[in-house]
Write an enzyme that holds these catalytic residues in place. Structure first.
Site, PDB file in Angstrom:
ATOM      1  N   HIS A 195       0.822  -1.206   0.000  1.00  0.00           N
ATOM      2  CA  HIS A 195       0.000   0.000   0.000  1.00  0.00           C
ATOM      3  C   HIS A 195       0.859   1.262   0.000  1.00  0.00           C
ATOM      4  CE1 HIS A 195      -3.964  -1.943   1.400  1.00  0.00           C
ATOM      5  NE2 HIS A 195      -4.036  -1.560   0.151  1.00  0.00           N
ATOM      6  N   GLU A 439      -7.619 -16.954 -20.011  1.00  0.00           N
ATOM      7  CA  GLU A 439      -6.436 -17.041 -19.145  1.00  0.00           C
ATOM      8  C   GLU A 439      -5.887 -18.451 -19.063  1.00  0.00           C
ATOM      9  OE1 GLU A 439      -7.188 -14.707 -15.571  1.00  0.00           O
ATOM     10  OE2 GLU A 439      -9.148 -15.618 -15.380  1.00  0.00           O
ATOM     11  N   ASP A 463      -2.397 -14.904 -15.712  1.00  0.00           N
ATOM     12  CA  ASP A 463      -2.643 -16.339 -15.594  1.00  0.00           C
ATOM     13  C   ASP A 463      -2.300 -17.082 -16.881  1.00  0.00           C
ATOM     14  OD1 ASP A 463      -3.450 -16.976 -12.949  1.00  0.00           O
ATOM     15  OD2 ASP A 463      -5.225 -15.744 -13.287  1.00  0.00           O
ATOM     16  N   CYS A 510      -6.306  -7.425 -20.123  1.00  0.00           N
ATOM     17  CA  CYS A 510      -6.346  -6.768 -18.812  1.00  0.00           C
ATOM     18  C   CYS A 510      -5.267  -7.271 -17.852  1.00  0.00           C
ATOM     19  CB  CYS A 510      -7.728  -6.918 -18.180  1.00  0.00           C
ATOM     20  SG  CYS A 510      -8.184  -8.620 -17.879  1.00  0.00           S
TER      21      CYS A 510
HETATM   22  C1  PEP Z   1      -4.824 -12.058 -15.243  1.00  0.00           C
HETATM   23  O1  PEP Z   1      -4.743 -13.232 -14.890  1.00  0.00           O
HETATM   24  O2  PEP Z   1      -4.116 -11.547 -16.146  1.00  0.00           O
HETATM   25  C2  PEP Z   1      -5.795 -11.165 -14.589  1.00  0.00           C
HETATM   26  C3  PEP Z   1      -6.002  -9.933 -15.032  1.00  0.00           C
HETATM   27  O3  PEP Z   1      -6.432 -11.628 -13.492  1.00  0.00           O
HETATM   28  P1  PEP Z   1      -5.760 -11.694 -12.026  1.00  0.00           P
HETATM   29  O4  PEP Z   1      -4.404 -11.023 -12.099  1.00  0.00           O
HETATM   30  O5  PEP Z   1      -6.699 -10.998 -11.121  1.00  0.00           O
HETATM   31  O6  PEP Z   1      -5.670 -13.172 -11.795  1.00  0.00           O
HETATM   32 MG    MG Z   2      -6.324 -14.071 -13.668  1.00  0.00          MG
END
Ligand code: PEP
Ligand code: MG
Length: 581
Positions: A195, A439, A463, A510
């Site tokens: 944080h 993913e 992932d 993302c």
């Molecule tokens: C990812 O796996 O790229 C993702 C955006 O999800 P998280 O990082 O929350 O697993």
């Molecule tokens: Mg993920």
């Protein structure tokens, strides 16, 4: 003589200033056996310390300036909630009773238990939340030990333009310190997702963390230079070094000023392609950061953070309020709400689930698999998201899909949720878009099949890389294999982008790769048109997009995809990045 040290840079920028050293953590705690008749007094002493800690945090909360990012009060509120949670309010009392020991020691035992739980977690962000436990426990222990002198008690004029040197800085202390005009900070502990690091980034304060034994090498009052990007710390700099860093400091300030001018400009390439730059958020409080950079929407709302630090999952109503707050504050811009991505190892309070510990939690009952197993937990979330869809543009995003059977089960549950809302006469967007995260390699390979059934796809590279390369994303020993530009990863990304284009549905990315400026041009060349990332990366990525020409990048991206040799891939990416387009 010039002394160079290296830690982890957590927020870009150069700071030059005199050191103010602070002692914040590392308390020496001993166990004392107490006679039985003194136990009630000890419990009262513990409760009193909790009350004082809460009072201190409330005072800090009130002292936060109005213009400070709202994440700051979210940190403090998280700590306040932790002090009310039975894991810190009740369990230490039980330990005092059972072991007949002093309160400080009981807190030590419970801290260790909680830290162990967090360290087991798969998600790097959640893992670093153990720091919050340490900081909160440390505050209570200091009160118990009557070491109440806190960093914020150092006179304000002493902190102005100084570089703070500490073993660690709790976010609640960071709030006070960072608003007193410090130039930067160096800590021995802490990581990039703590944080304190997040706070420093949002305030633009250069910081270097994880510099082991820093306090042994650096002294109070000496002038040092820190580079918050590279993690370099230079003590006793010579004139040449000074000149070098002063220039770097000037260049960085100019760069930031240029980025600020991009805030309201469109993310349009030189060949006039409009690119969507969405933000990733974790809590409704993150919206202020999204607005500061004028993101085009939210591409990933990680809802699991609403489920943290509590005994019971949030009710449908509580979730609805949180989602609606985000949706309303974005005034029509899309908000992509990801359904819960919890797993056997991601139980944020360390309780609530029983049964055997799985050997490979990342391959176990996680994300959509867990939600389908526990519809009583999943349905209220679906209903809450649907209800929020009446207040703006909501998209539902499903994590970790691996086959169509899972998808049809989810769609059935969404229909069930809609049916119930209709019965209750509650409004929702009947055409709410439903998308899936790609993913898992199996999902990427069958992206065309998913694309025919969904309204959009979003590539979760964090992932996808983990599962494609068979490397645990939290295991430091195999971290060197974590490679976003491994030919296999790039092929899967490309297959997904192409599947979306063929089915005429949008594809976003993302995962962290989307916000990494080293790969912006490669992804543009591969045909990606939607990116979602931490708000702090948006203007940097926008700058690159505006300087790029996708038509010129496409042939180079094709060459990257045909290549199997990592050195050549990196050379081509560098060529793309250095091209004047
Ligand atoms: C990812 O796996 O790229 C993702 C955006 O999800 P998280 O990082 O929350 O697993
Ligand atoms: Mg993920």
């Amino acid at each position: 003589m010039t002394l160079s040290l290296k830690g982890t840079g957590i927020s870009n920028g150069i700071a030059i200033g005199k050191i103010v050293a602070m002692q914040t953590g590392e308390l020496e705690i001993n166990e004392y056996a107490l006679p039985k008749h003194l136990i009630p007094d000890e419990i009262n002493r513990f409760r009193h310390a909790l009350d004082i800690a809460k009072q201190q945090l409330r005072e800090i909360n009130q002292s936060i300036p109005d213009n400070a990012p709202s994440d700051i009060s979210a940190f403090i509120n998280t700590h306040l909630l932790m002090l009310d949670d039975s894991t810190l309010a009740q369990v230490p009392e039980d330990i005092i009773n059972e072991r007949q020991c002093n309160a400080e020691w009981a807190l030590n035992i419970q801290q260790k238990t909680l830290v162990d739980v967090f360290e087991e977690m798969d998600d790097p962000y959640l893992r670093t939340r153990k720091d919050d436990v340490i900081h909160v426990v440390n505050r209570v222990q200091r009160i118990l030990l009557e070491l109440e002198k806190h960093p914020h008690e150092i006179p304000e004029n002493k902190l102005r333009n100084s570089i703070i040197l500490a073993d660690d800085i709790a976010p609640s202390d960071a709030v006070l310190i960072m608003h007193q005009g410090i130039a930067g900070f160096v800590t021995e502990h802490g990581g990039t997702t703590s944080h304190t690091a997040i706070l420093a980034r949002s305030l633009g304060i250069p910081g270097v963390v994880g510099l082991k034994n820093a306090r042994r090498y650096l002294e109070e009052d000496e002038t040092i230079i820190i580079d918050g990007e590279t993690g370099d710390v230079v003590a006793s700099p010579d004139e040449y070094t000074f000149k070098h860093y002063r220039k770097k400091q000037r260049d960085h300030k100019r760069f930031l000023a240029e980025l600020r001018t991009l805030r309201h400009k469109p993310a349009r390439t030189k060949d006039r392609r409009n690119i969507k730059l969405h933000a990733n958020i974790e809590l409704p409080e993150d919206i202020s950061a999204v607005k500061r950079v004028s993101a085009t929407g939210v591409g990933l709302y990680r809802t699991e953070f609403l489920f943290m630090n509590r005994d019971e999952p949030p009710s449908e109503e509580e979730q609805f309020q949180a989602y609606r707050k985000v949706v309303k504050s974005l005034s029509g811009a899309p908000v992509t709400i990801r359904t819960l991505d919890l797993g056997a190892d991601k139980q944020v309070d360390g309780r609530g689930r029983t049964g055997p510990v799985t050997t490979n939690p990342a391959l176990g009952l996680r994300a959509i698999r867990l939600c389908l197993r526990e519809p009583a937990m999943f349905l209220p979330q679906l209903k809450a998201i649907l209800r929020a869809s009446a207040y703006g543009t909501v998209k539902i995003m499903i994590p970790m899909l691996s086959n169509l059977n899972e998808l049809s089960q989810v769609l059935q549950l969404i229909d069930e949720a809609k049916f119930e809302l209709k019965q209750r006469k509650q409004k929702f967007d009947t055409k709410v878009a439903i998308g899936g995260m790609i993913e898992i390699p199996a999902a990427a390979i069958s992206a065309d099949i998913f694309a025919n059934e969904l309204d959009f796809l979003s590539i979760g590279t964090n992932d996808l890389i983990q599962y494609t390369l068979a490397i645990d994303r939290i295991d430091d020993d195999v971290n060197y294999l974590y490679d976003p530009v491994h030919p296999a990863v790039l092929k899967l990304v490309k297959m997904t982008i192409d599947a979306g284009r063929n089915a005429n549905i949008p594809v976003s990315m993302c995962g962290e790769m989307a916000g990494d400026v080293r790969y912006t041009r490669l992804l543009l060349g591969m045909g990606l048109k939607e990116f979602s990332m931490h708000p702090s990366s948006i203007l940097r990525v926008k700058k690159i997009i505006k300087e790029s020409n996708t038509q010129e990048l496409a042939p180079l991206a094709r060459r990257v995809l045909r290549n199997g040799n990592r050195t050549k891939i990196m050379d081509l990416i560098e060529k793309m990045n250095n091209q004047n387009q």
